[in-house]
Scaffold this motif. Structure first.
Motif, short mmCIF file in Angstrom:
data_model
loop_
_atom_site.label_atom_id
_atom_site.label_comp_id
_atom_site.label_asym_id
_atom_site.label_seq_id
_atom_site.Cartn_x
_atom_site.Cartn_y
_atom_site.Cartn_z
N TYR A 89 3.68 9.42 -12.84
CA TYR A 89 2.51 11.38 -12.55
C TYR A 89 3.61 11.74 -13.04
CZ TYR A 89 1.60 9.77 -7.19
OH TYR A 89 1.15 8.52 -5.95
N ASP A 90 2.84 12.99 -13.52
CA ASP A 90 3.33 13.65 -14.71
C ASP A 90 3.65 15.36 -14.03
OD1 ASP A 90 0.77 13.76 -16.05
OD2 ASP A 90 2.15 12.93 -17.72
N ARG A 91 3.49 16.27 -15.54
CA ARG A 91 3.36 17.62 -15.12
C ARG A 91 3.78 18.03 -13.25
NH1 ARG A 91 -2.36 17.67 -18.96
NH2 ARG A 91 -1.27 17.05 -20.63
N ALA A 92 3.98 17.80 -13.51
CA ALA A 92 4.72 18.34 -11.47
C ALA A 92 4.46 19.97 -11.65
CB ALA A 92 5.46 17.34 -10.72
N ALA B 271 -1.33 20.47 -2.71
CA ALA B 271 -1.28 20.77 -1.49
C ALA B 271 -2.80 20.83 -0.81
CB ALA B 271 -1.16 22.06 -0.91
N GLY B 272 -2.54 19.20 -0.20
CA GLY B 272 -3.83 19.64 1.07
C GLY B 272 -3.95 17.84 0.80
N ASP B 273 -3.94 17.63 -0.26
CA ASP B 273 -4.53 16.08 -1.42
C ASP B 273 -3.88 15.06 -0.62
OD1 ASP B 273 -6.40 17.24 -2.42
OD2 ASP B 273 -5.80 17.51 -4.71
N VAL C 33 6.18 15.51 -2.12
CA VAL C 33 5.18 14.62 -1.70
C VAL C 33 6.20 13.44 -0.95
CG1 VAL C 33 3.70 12.64 -2.41
CG2 VAL C 33 3.33 14.46 -3.72
N ILE C 34 4.83 13.76 0.42
CA ILE C 34 5.20 12.75 1.40
C ILE C 34 4.33 10.92 1.07
CG2 ILE C 34 5.48 11.44 3.54
CD1 ILE C 34 6.01 13.90 4.12
N ASN C 35 5.27 9.72 0.42
CA ASN C 35 4.66 8.54 1.05
C ASN C 35 5.10 7.99 1.99
OD1 ASN C 35 3.83 8.81 -1.81
ND2 ASN C 35 5.49 8.30 -3.36
N LEU C 36 4.16 7.12 1.99
CA LEU C 36 3.94 6.67 3.76
C LEU C 36 3.73 4.72 2.73
CD1 LEU C 36 4.69 5.92 6.73
CD2 LEU C 36 1.54 6.12 6.17
N TYR C 37 4.28 3.80 2.90
CA TYR C 37 4.55 2.48 2.35
C TYR C 37 4.36 1.60 3.69
CZ TYR C 37 7.13 4.99 -1.76
OH TYR C 37 7.21 5.62 -1.98
N HIS D 147 0.80 -1.38 -0.03
CA HIS D 147 -0.42 -0.06 -0.15
C HIS D 147 1.12 1.34 -0.39
CE1 HIS D 147 -3.09 -2.93 1.14
NE2 HIS D 147 -4.05 -2.23 0.93
N GLU D 148 0.36 2.01 -0.41
CA GLU D 148 1.19 3.78 -0.72
C GLU D 148 -0.24 4.59 -0.28
OE1 GLU D 148 2.93 6.50 -4.50
OE2 GLU D 148 2.96 4.06 -4.35
N ILE D 149 0.44 5.34 0.34
CA ILE D 149 -0.43 6.89 1.16
C ILE D 149 0.67 8.06 0.56
CG2 ILE D 149 -1.87 7.90 2.44
CD1 ILE D 149 -1.65 5.56 4.82
N ALA D 150 0.12 9.05 -0.19
CA ALA D 150 0.92 10.23 -0.36
C ALA D 150 0.25 11.40 -0.20
CB ALA D 150 0.82 9.85 -1.99
N PHE D 151 0.77 11.97 0.17
CA PHE D 151 0.44 13.33 1.36
C PHE D 151 1.25 14.38 0.43
CE2 PHE D 151 0.66 10.40 4.23
CZ PHE D 151 -0.61 10.77 4.93
N VAL D 152 0.43 14.89 -0.11
CA VAL D 152 0.77 16.60 -1.33
C VAL D 152 1.18 17.33 -0.51
CG1 VAL D 152 0.68 17.49 -3.36
CG2 VAL D 152 -0.55 15.46 -3.18
N LEU D 153 2.59 17.80 0.35
CA LEU D 153 2.54 19.19 1.05
C LEU D 153 2.98 20.28 0.22
CD1 LEU D 153 5.70 17.20 2.44
CD2 LEU D 153 3.15 17.35 3.23
#
Length: 71
Positions: A58-61, A44-46, A66-70, A21-27
């Motif tokens: 992912y593209d168009r950054a 940000a916040g998603d 992002v912080i990813n929690l695996y 599992h991956e949880i991605a937090f957009v900072l």
């Protein structure tokens, strides 16, 4: 086990999947997320939760961090 990864800046990441599992937090900023359900722009916040074997990219950054929690 849990692993945390800071991607700052987050750049393009081609099609891939994970065996966990991956949880991605957009900072900060924004990034386009593509997957089998379509595409979306994350800002940000998603937070996005991805299940194992979910193929995505992912593209168009734009100044994105992002912080990813695996687990």
């Amino acid at each position: 086990p849990v692993r945390v990864q800071l991607l700052d800046p987050h750049g393009d990441a081609g099609w891939h999947d994970h065996e966990f599992h991956e949880i991605a937090f957009v900072l900060r900023g924004s990034i386009r997320h593509r997957w089998s359900e379509g595409e979306e722009t994350l800002r940000a916040g998603d937070v996005r939760v991805l299940t194992p074997r979910c193929v995505h990219a992912y593209d168009r950054a734009r100044d994105c961090a992002v912080i990813n929690l695996y687990y």
